[in-house]
Design an enzyme around this catalytic site. Structure first.
Site, short mmCIF file in Angstrom:
data_model
loop_
_atom_site.label_atom_id
_atom_site.label_comp_id
_atom_site.label_asym_id
_atom_site.label_seq_id
_atom_site.Cartn_x
_atom_site.Cartn_y
_atom_site.Cartn_z
CB SER A 64 -0.95 0.02 1.20
OG SER A 64 -2.08 -0.79 0.94
CE LYS A 67 -4.50 1.90 -0.80
NZ LYS A 67 -3.85 0.59 -0.62
CB SER A 130 -4.95 1.68 3.48
OG SER A 130 -3.93 1.26 2.60
#
Length: 389
Positions: A64, A67, A130
């Site tokens: 993640s 991101k 997230s």
């Protein structure tokens, strides 16, 4: 070549002549803490200096942490006024977990197709929750498709000079050919922090409620009372391990810690905490030069005036161990002993080398701080005669 030593004491620059000159790799003999992770970097935000690292260029699955690049692309779309924070996005089918099996079991904002959500809320969903579904919704809104958005992500990889990164998804779920490094992520984090204050402020928000579902920010260091952590992101997949990027401030200093391949959620936080605590304790930041500050006034030939102020056009900061703060000097070297007009502000005339015990630890250009046009025919003739004599 002309060489001068500048003693840096409490922000005052003292100039003295010197013939001493040594070039050697710097070794501060500061031992970083032992970090239990596959890869890590501790970077100073103001300078981009790496204070500690372990396998910083090892290509790893970002999970993640991807991101961060997703958010960076969205920030640039906001800057270009392609979109605004108050735009309302209609959630597409592919952003719905029931309609996109790739998202099953992953972090979500819990969007449903047809939901109408503001850009601001979707960005919060990406940062705080997230939310992989929020990434898909924003990619579709900004670029028309995930593939097009990923293409833009990789364009920014090139623009930011991230030499060991490539993205295949907008959210970071495992995909062949997707990789980055702790060093590249530190550089990306630095760009995000320096980008847009409003967007970066969201990395400090501890929770988000959407559709009566409240989720906590997964960056547990935001609650640490001994560190002023205000971002950035965590990530985890089976292949990536436990990743975290944490940035903290102390006075006017900011450090960025990247830990990849940690052993557990709490473990990654502990490793990042160790790096940040060590960096603030062991290093000090000093401003060597202010932008536009004159280092010296040099003789110029054939110009409309005989002297030129030289220095750095940019603020110059340095991170050094606390014990070395009184030993640092700056030495500038003119490229040519004779400086001839015309010159434009910013033209390089030499280099400024910041040294510790004769070892170069940073080099910046020495430039003209003002325009200096050619002099008249008479003054140029006089200078010509002086040089001949």
């Amino acid at each position: 070549m002309k060489r001068l030593v500048l003693s840096i004491l409490s922000g005052v620059i003292c100039v003295s002549a010197s013939n001493a000159w040594a070039v050697a790799p710097i070794d501060f003999q500061v031992v970083p803490p032992s970090i239990d992770a596959a890869s890590f970097v501790l970077m100073d935000y103001a300078t981009g200096d790496v204070l500690a690292s372990g396998n910083p260029d090892e290509r790893r699955n970002p999970a993640s942490l991807t991101k961060l690049m997703t958010g960076y692309v969205i920030d640039r779309a906001l800057d270009a006024h392609k979109i605004s924070m108050d735009d309302v996005v209609t959630v597409p089918q592919e952003a719905w977990v029931a309609g996109n099996k790739v998202l099953a079991g992953s972090s979500l904002m819990f969007l449903k197709p047809g939901d109408r959500v503001s850009v601001r809320n979707l960005i919060q969903g990406i940062i705080i929750d997230s939310g992989n579904d929020a990434c898909v919704a924003m990619a579709d809104y900004v670029s028309g498709s995930q593939d097009a958005f990923v293409g833009i992500m990789n364009q920014y990889v090139q623009k930011l000079g991230l030499t060991n990164s490539h993205f295949e998804t907008v959210h970071g779920l495992d995909a062949p050919g997707q990789f980055t490094t702790s060093y590249d992520l530190a550089k990306l984090s630095r760009a995000i922090i320096g980008g847009e204050p409003e967007e970066y402020h969201m990395y400090d928000e501890k929770s988000l409620t959407y559709d009566n579902i409240t989720q906590q920010n997964r960056n547990g260091l935001l609650w640490d009372k001994n560190l002023n952590v205000d971002g950035l992101k965590t990530g985890h997949t089976e292949t990536a391990g436990y990743n975290i990027i944490a940035s903290a401030t102390e006075g006017n200093r900011r450090l960025i810690a990247v830990v990849m391949g940690g052993k557990s959620s709490k473990g990654r936080e502990e490793q990042a905490r160790k790096l940040l605590t060590w960096g603030f304790r062991e290093f000090t930041s000093m401003q060597v030069f202010k932008a536009g500050q004159s280092v010296s006034t040099e003789k110029v030939w054939f110009g409309d005036k005989p002297q030129l102020k030289v220095g750095s056009l940019d603020d110059v900061y340095l991170n050094i161990p606390q014990a070395d703060s009184e030993k640092v000097k700056a030495q500038y070297v003119l490229t040519n002993p004779q400086i001839d007009a015309p010159l434009k502000k910013g033209d390089a005339v030499g280099t400024i080398n910041i040294v510790d015990n004769g070892n170069i630890i940073k080099t910046v250009p020495l430039v003209a701080l003002e325009d200096l046009p050619k002099g008249g025919i008479v003054s140029r003739a006089i200078d010509y005669i002086k040089l001949k004599i």
